[in-house]
Design a protein around this motif. Structure first.
Motif, mmCIF file in Angstrom:
data_model
loop_
_atom_site.group_PDB
_atom_site.id
_atom_site.type_symbol
_atom_site.label_atom_id
_atom_site.label_comp_id
_atom_site.label_asym_id
_atom_site.label_seq_id
_atom_site.Cartn_x
_atom_site.Cartn_y
_atom_site.Cartn_z
ATOM 1 N N TYR A 39 0.834 -1.216 0.000
ATOM 2 C CA TYR A 39 0.000 0.000 0.000
ATOM 3 C C TYR A 39 0.868 1.265 0.000
ATOM 4 N N GLN A 40 1.833 1.309 0.947
ATOM 5 C CA GLN A 40 2.675 2.511 1.074
ATOM 6 C C GLN A 40 3.640 2.632 -0.111
ATOM 7 N N LYS A 41 4.169 1.496 -0.548
ATOM 8 C CA LYS A 41 5.114 1.483 -1.673
ATOM 9 C C LYS A 41 4.438 2.008 -2.947
ATOM 10 N N ASP A 42 3.197 1.593 -3.167
ATOM 11 C CA ASP A 42 2.458 2.047 -4.356
ATOM 12 C C ASP A 42 2.186 3.549 -4.293
ATOM 13 N N LEU A 43 1.859 4.046 -3.084
ATOM 14 C CA LEU A 43 1.649 5.494 -2.927
ATOM 15 C C LEU A 43 2.940 6.241 -3.279
ATOM 16 N N GLN A 44 4.062 5.721 -2.752
ATOM 17 C CA GLN A 44 5.357 6.384 -2.983
ATOM 18 C C GLN A 44 5.707 6.386 -4.470
ATOM 19 N N SER A 68 -0.643 9.122 2.596
ATOM 20 C CA SER A 68 -0.265 9.764 1.327
ATOM 21 C C SER A 68 0.556 11.030 1.595
ATOM 22 N N SER A 69 0.232 11.752 2.676
ATOM 23 C CA SER A 69 0.960 13.002 2.986
ATOM 24 C C SER A 69 2.434 12.712 3.260
ATOM 25 N N ILE A 70 2.699 11.627 3.975
ATOM 26 C CA ILE A 70 4.097 11.332 4.323
ATOM 27 C C ILE A 70 4.856 10.877 3.072
ATOM 28 N N ALA A 71 4.163 10.200 2.159
ATOM 29 C CA ALA A 71 4.803 9.814 0.889
ATOM 30 C C ALA A 71 5.188 11.079 0.117
ATOM 31 N N CYS A 72 4.327 12.096 0.145
ATOM 32 C CA CYS A 72 4.636 13.373 -0.540
ATOM 33 C C CYS A 72 5.800 14.064 0.158
ATOM 34 N N LEU A 73 5.738 14.100 1.478
ATOM 35 C CA LEU A 73 6.776 14.810 2.243
ATOM 36 C C LEU A 73 8.164 14.188 2.032
ATOM 37 N N ASN A 74 8.209 12.871 1.818
ATOM 38 C CA ASN A 74 9.498 12.192 1.560
ATOM 39 C C ASN A 74 10.239 12.824 0.383
ATOM 40 N N ASN A 75 9.468 13.376 -0.592
ATOM 41 C CA ASN A 75 10.096 13.947 -1.801
ATOM 42 C C ASN A 75 10.156 15.462 -1.744
ATOM 43 N N LEU A 76 9.885 16.035 -0.561
ATOM 44 C CA LEU A 76 9.871 17.499 -0.433
ATOM 45 C C LEU A 76 10.744 17.948 0.744
ATOM 46 N N PRO A 77 12.065 17.749 0.654
ATOM 47 C CA PRO A 77 12.915 18.117 1.792
ATOM 48 C C PRO A 77 12.838 19.599 2.143
ATOM 49 N N ASN A 78 12.525 20.447 1.161
ATOM 50 C CA ASN A 78 12.412 21.894 1.429
ATOM 51 C C ASN A 78 11.011 22.429 1.132
ATOM 52 N N GLY A 79 10.050 21.550 1.044
ATOM 53 C CA GLY A 79 8.701 21.986 0.682
ATOM 54 C C GLY A 79 7.724 21.820 1.834
ATOM 55 N N THR A 80 6.450 22.054 1.515
ATOM 56 C CA THR A 80 5.388 21.964 2.524
ATOM 57 C C THR A 80 4.229 21.153 1.962
ATOM 58 N N ARG A 233 -2.082 -4.299 -10.510
ATOM 59 C CA ARG A 233 -1.903 -3.830 -11.896
ATOM 60 C C ARG A 233 -3.219 -3.623 -12.674
ATOM 61 N N PRO A 234 -4.176 -4.583 -12.625
ATOM 62 C CA PRO A 234 -5.390 -4.363 -13.439
ATOM 63 C C PRO A 234 -6.340 -3.309 -12.867
ATOM 64 N N ILE A 235 -6.050 -2.849 -11.641
ATOM 65 C CA ILE A 235 -7.081 -2.022 -10.976
ATOM 66 C C ILE A 235 -6.587 -0.674 -10.460
ATOM 67 N N LEU A 236 -5.282 -0.521 -10.234
ATOM 68 C CA LEU A 236 -4.782 0.729 -9.628
ATOM 69 C C LEU A 236 -3.853 1.446 -10.595
ATOM 70 N N HIS A 237 -4.025 2.759 -10.719
ATOM 71 C CA HIS A 237 -3.245 3.523 -11.703
ATOM 72 C C HIS A 237 -2.765 4.840 -11.112
ATOM 73 N N THR A 238 -1.674 5.338 -11.687
ATOM 74 C CA THR A 238 -1.230 6.701 -11.419
ATOM 75 C C THR A 238 -1.601 7.518 -12.650
ATOM 76 N N PHE A 239 -2.290 8.635 -12.431
ATOM 77 C CA PHE A 239 -2.603 9.559 -13.533
ATOM 78 C C PHE A 239 -1.840 10.850 -13.255
ATOM 79 N N ILE A 240 -1.031 11.265 -14.218
ATOM 80 C CA ILE A 240 -0.255 12.508 -14.067
ATOM 81 C C ILE A 240 -0.737 13.487 -15.128
ATOM 82 N N ALA A 241 -0.915 14.749 -14.730
ATOM 83 C CA ALA A 241 -1.315 15.782 -15.691
ATOM 84 C C ALA A 241 -0.741 17.120 -15.239
ATOM 85 N N TYR A 242 -0.716 18.081 -16.147
ATOM 86 C CA TYR A 242 -0.150 19.402 -15.851
ATOM 87 C C TYR A 242 -1.152 20.494 -16.223
#
Ligand SMILES: C[S@@+](CC[C@H](N)C(=O)[O-])C[C@H]1O[C@@H](n2cnc3c(N)ncnc32)[C@H](O)[C@@H]1O
Length: 246
Positions: A39-44, A68-80, A233-242
């Motif tokens: 669960y956590q690995k997929d969020l990361q 999910s917040s901690i997964a985001c914070l892991n990649n934001l050493p200088n962010g909020t 794999r058949p059910i969970l996806h990451t969608f990225i957009a800008y």
């Protein structure tokens, strides 16, 4: 139809009530998800796919107990990270776990309805939403508002159950949902209603292709979908957009 199914159908029709149902399972939520392998690995992995620089102001919508917040914070050493959720119980659990990060000011939590957010235009550098968009009563209206609050060039990521458009994915999800998720999570949390709702809401959420079209129609740019290299794999996806620069 048994009464749990009936109540789950009511939640599907009145999604505003979903956060209040999460209050009932908040204390056991982390135990239930810890049984969901990866669960956590997929969020990361989804957060990694946003390619953050590390100093962004990121909104984690429907943050729940903050996994999910901690997964985001892991990649934001200088962010909020601003975690927003409308379940008081889920946020109380998050606040207890992340006391240090909250004290340092790198993590904040806010009780609010994601459908009603009224932050000024161009507020956030990035937005993350894990298992959230499916719970919104009006996807298009929500996405339009999120685009408004995202800075031009900003990235948005949805980590969501969306069934591939084939019989296998639907059958796989039904077996998993009715055979494993509802009975086991029900025993752990003492309530099956929210998990019955989970199974049904995934069945009624757009397929990946349809969701990509909705994102494009909302005016997002460079929309991409990634699979999760796990049993989801058949059910969970990451969608990225800008959000387009102009
Ligand atoms: C499955 S949890 C996901 C939590 C977290 N993102 C994670 O990955 O573990 C879904 C969360 O969405 C929240 N939620 C549902 N509808 C909402 C709404 N309209 N506004 C804010 N939060 C909402 C619920 O309270 C719940 O905490």
């Amino acid at each position: 139809m048994d009464s749990t199914n009936l109540k789950a159908d009511e939640l599907l029709k009145s999604k505003k009530e979903v956060p209040f149902e999460f209050n009932r399972v908040a204390v056991k939520y982390d135990s239930a998800t810890s049984l969901s392998q990866g669960y956590q690995k997929d969020l990361q992995r989804s957060v990694d796919r946003m390619n953050l620089k590390g100093d962004e102001y990121l909104a984690d919508l429907c943050c729940g107990t903050g996994k999910s917040s901690i997964a985001c914070l892991n990649n934001l050493p200088n962010g909020t990270v601003l975690g927003i959720d409308n379940s008081k119980g889920m946020l109380e659990s998050a606040a207890q776990k992340f006391y240090d990060q909250i004290k340092l000011g790198s993590l904040k939590f806010e009780l609010n309805d994601v459908m009603e957010l009224d932050y000024p235009d161009n507020t956030f550098d990035a937005i993350f939403m894990a298992y959230g968009i499916r719970n919104m009563p009006d996807h298009e209206k929500c996405l339009k508002n999120l685009k408004r609050m995202l800075k031009p060039g900003g990235v948005i990521c949805f980590h969501e159950y969306s069934l591939n458009n084939n019989l296998f994915a639907k059958l796989y999800w039904k077996i998993l949902g009715y055979g494993v998720i509802i009975p086991i999570s029900g025993i752990i949390s003492g309530s099956t209603k929210i998990y019955s709702y989970l199974v049904k809401s995934v069945l009624s959420f757009p397929s990946p292709g349809k969701f990509i079209k909705i994102l494009n129609d909302t005016g997002f740019d460079k929309v991409k979908r990634y699979a999760q290299p796990s049993w989801r794999r058949p059910i969970l996806h990451t969608f990225i957009a800008y959000k387009p620069q102009k």
